[in-house]
Design a protein around this motif. Structure first.
Motif, short mmCIF file in Angstrom:
data_model
loop_
_atom_site.label_atom_id
_atom_site.label_comp_id
_atom_site.label_asym_id
_atom_site.label_seq_id
_atom_site.Cartn_x
_atom_site.Cartn_y
_atom_site.Cartn_z
N ASP A 122 3.45 1.36 -25.87
CA ASP A 122 3.20 2.65 -25.19
C ASP A 122 3.16 2.49 -23.67
N HIS A 123 3.64 1.37 -23.13
CA HIS A 123 3.62 1.15 -21.69
C HIS A 123 4.97 0.66 -21.14
N GLY A 124 6.03 0.87 -21.88
CA GLY A 124 7.34 0.50 -21.35
C GLY A 124 7.60 -0.98 -21.28
N GLN A 125 6.94 -1.75 -22.15
CA GLN A 125 7.14 -3.19 -22.10
C GLN A 125 7.81 -3.78 -23.33
N CYS A 126 7.98 -2.97 -24.40
CA CYS A 126 8.46 -3.57 -25.65
C CYS A 126 9.75 -2.96 -26.18
N GLY A 127 10.07 -1.73 -25.83
CA GLY A 127 11.34 -1.14 -26.25
C GLY A 127 11.35 -0.54 -27.64
N THR A 130 12.61 3.11 -28.00
CA THR A 130 13.90 3.45 -27.41
C THR A 130 14.60 4.57 -28.19
N VAL A 138 16.80 5.23 -23.35
CA VAL A 138 15.62 5.35 -22.50
C VAL A 138 14.37 5.06 -23.34
N LEU A 139 13.25 4.93 -22.64
CA LEU A 139 11.98 4.69 -23.31
C LEU A 139 11.26 6.03 -23.52
N CYS A 141 8.36 6.50 -24.57
CA CYS A 141 6.93 6.44 -24.25
C CYS A 141 6.67 6.72 -22.78
N LEU A 142 7.70 6.57 -21.95
CA LEU A 142 7.53 6.85 -20.52
C LEU A 142 8.32 8.09 -20.10
N THR A 143 8.65 8.92 -21.09
CA THR A 143 9.35 10.17 -20.82
C THR A 143 8.44 11.32 -21.21
N GLY A 230 15.27 -5.67 -23.12
CA GLY A 230 14.22 -4.64 -23.11
C GLY A 230 13.66 -4.33 -24.48
#
Lengths: 273, 340
Positions: A122-127, A130, A138-139, A141-143, A230
């Motif tokens: 949930d922080h854009g580190q695992c993908g 996607t 895109v991710l 979780c960061l959209t 990613g």
């Protein structure tokens, strides 16, 4: 399809369920015409669903979502900062009120019943989250869902077509591109978009010469790894994932190139190096 | 995440005015950094002004003015599009390489050029709200100074902050003498030389850059240069991809025969701002492009490092990385797999 059932003992929901399980693409498995009618008549409703799940196999089941997702719109007044947003998901237009804080990931999972997309870090580190928005991976979780107005979203549930797995999904199954499967929807969405990027000649950090014009790229394993960096896989299915992607990318059957440390030692001994 | 008001905006003026009237509002472009920081409760805006639909995405040649012949990069262009733009790849390959060294394909598809400049440090003490951090909470102290500071600065830090700027793209931009064009409330525009855009921490580490309240980056200009044949971006990190730099080097050379006419060297992962290695650059000007000279230039620059408890390895790593980046640049800047 419905006329084939001829079974009043089924409720409407059960009829719909069978209808979906027995879509035309499953004909070769489920049998044809009269045979199938006879077959169906002998089934109890619950038994039919279970048996068919077994008969059609996991491939067909994954390719045919059993439930139509139902949108659960909430009144704007139920949220502190409500935003009305409309976008397309897997070909269907969706319009709903979301809290401004709602990510696309949570909207897909919690509001649109599309739980194929996974929440990993949930922080854009695992993908793991996607998805493909307007053709780009895109991710989610960061959209923010609010920022998706008029956009087109494709999730793992939208990749199979006409009851057939997307070639990338089939290749992941074939090559065991997963163990626990949690990162898999993200891996596959990422890999599907990657095929488009390669076809468009997009470069990466490991592309030898960024100045050289490129149209349709042939990706090495090093390129595939860099471009998929990613998407983390804690089970470590990377060799299998690379093999699956390589197979789809090249269109040729591919085998995993295992390299054991022992091989190198053996070689070193035999050459005296 | 704390509640916030979300609004979309259709012109620059409305955007800058929104921020001018609300100190607690933030721009939302790609969102890859600010949403993460909001989830962590590090950033606490009460309003996000979505600027992602402003028409500020174009990459185009500059046809007039002082930087004629250079290139203009729209603030809202995506990192992926910028790195892959044919004009950038051909004439500013250092920028393409640097962008592609950062983050992942997914994040580069989301992140904008302007947002890349404004991303915040990934110092774990900044991210962890239970820790002291002068950048997050001025006056609370610096957890990293005497803490775990392996990833932290070796140049230009202060007792107040030892964090580093995380961008790769910015290392190329500072090496190429880029200019940041901004527009403020009331429409006033100004151009900031890239080196002056980011700040050293000093006594105010909470300020990452020299933007005034409400100012919005509209574009980034890169002057025309002759570095395209000999430039290279080298990034050294804990894993092969998708990790922040321990040290990175953006190197560019323009030759005059066998001697170096101009050298540009910028370092990432070493300071609160993209760090220009001016001493090394000056040493190399007019000298033959030999590994020996690269080594002397690198040592000259790195001897000024002020290391912390856990990061003295960055001095030797940085020295070698500079030599390697310059050597690769001399070979035409092609990517070469590092030996295992």
């Amino acid at each position: 399809m419905q006329e084939n059932l001829e079974n009043d003992s089924l409720s409407n929901d059960e009829k719909q369920l069978l209808d979906e399980l027995l879509s035309e693409s499953n004909d070769e498995i489920a049998g044809y015409g009269a045979q199938r009618r006879l077959f169906l008549k002998q089934m109890s409703a619950a038994g039919a669903a279970i048996l068919f799940t077994q008969l059609i196999g996991p491939q067909e089941l994954f390719a045919n979502p059993v439930y139509e997702p139902l949108i659960s719109d909430l009144p704007a007044s139920s949220m502190e900062n409500s935003v009305r947003v409309g976008f397309k998901v897997n070909g269907a237009s969706r319009s709903l009120n979301v809290d401004s804080r709602m990510t696309l990931l949570d909207t897909l999972r919690e509001r649109l019943e599309l739980t194929g997309t996974k929440k990993g870090c949930d922080h854009g580190q695992c993908g793991a989250c996607t998805v493909i928005v307007d053709g780009k991976r895109v991710l989610s979780c960061l959209t923010l869902a609010a920022s998706c107005e008029s956009k087109t979203v494709t999730t793992i549930e939208g990749l199979a077509k006409d009851g057939k797995l997307h070639p990338m999904q089939a290749a992941f199954v074939k090559h065991d591109g997963f163990q626990c499967g949690f990162c898999t929807p993200g891996q596959i969405c990422s890999a599907v978009a990657l095929m488009g990027e390669a076809a468009a000649g997009e470069i990466s950090y490991v592309t030898a010469d960024v100045r050289k014009k490129s149209t349709s790229l042939k990706l090495s394993d090093e390129e595939i790894r860099e471009r998929m960096s990613g998407n983390l896989c804690r089970c470590g299915a990377y060799p299998n994932i690379v093999a699956a992607i390589r197979e789809v990318h090249t269109g040729k059957n591919t085998a995993i190139a295992w390299q054991f440390a022992a091989d190198d030692n053996e070689k070193a001994r035999s050459t005296g190096a | 995440m704390r509640p916030f008001k979300y609004s979309t905006i259709n012109d620059i003026k409305s955007a800058t005015n929104r921020l001018a009237t609300n100190d607690n509002a933030r721009y939302l472009a790609g969102g890859t950094n600010i949403l993460d920081l909001m989830k962590e409760d590090v950033e606490r805006p009460d309003e996000l002004v979505d600027i992602s639909r402003l028409k500020l995405a174009a990459v185009q040649p500059i046809t007039t003015g002082a930087n004629k012949g250079g290139i203009s990069i729209g603030a809202l262009g995506k990192n992926t599009e910028t790195a892959n733009h044919p004009l950038i790849r051909q004439a500013y390959p250092l920028l393409s390489q640097a962008i592609l060294a950062g983050a992942s394909a997914q994040i580069r598809n989301m992140a904008t050029n302007g947002g890349n400049l404004n991303q915040r440090t990934r110092c774990p003490y900044f991210y962890e709200v239970s820790m002291p951090c002068n950048k997050r909470e001025p006056g609370s102290g610096c957890g990293a100074l005497k803490g775990i500071n392996r990833m932290h600065a070796i140049f230009g830090w202060s007792e107040k902050c030892v964090a580093v700027h995380p961008s790769d793209m910015c290392i190329a931009l500072v090496a190429l003498d880029a200019i940041v064009n901004v527009q403020g409330p009331n429409g006033q525009q100004r151009s900031i030389p890239f080196e002056d855009y980011h700040r050293l921490p000093g006594d105010n580490p909470e300020k990452d850059n020299t933007l005034n309240p409400g100012e919005l980056i509209t574009s980034i200009h890169i002057p025309r240069n002759n570095f395209a044949d000999r430039s290279y971006y080298l990034k050294v990190r804990d894993r092969a991809s998708y990790a922040f730099a321990l040290v990175s080097v953006g190197a560019a050379l323009e030759m005059n025969g066998s001697n170096i006419l101009t050298a540009r060297i910028a370092l990432g992962g070493v300071a609160h701002k993209p760090w220009r290695a001016k001493e090394a650059e000056n040493f190399l000007a007019g000298k033959p492009a030999t590994v020996e000279n690269f080594r002397r230039a690198a040592e000259m620059e790195m001897k000024n490092a002020m290391t912390l408890e856990h990061n003295d390895f960055k001095v030797e790593l940085g020295t070698r990385a500079i030599v390697r980046a310059l050597s690769q640049a001399m070979k035409g800047g092609k990517h070469e797999e590092l030996p295992a």
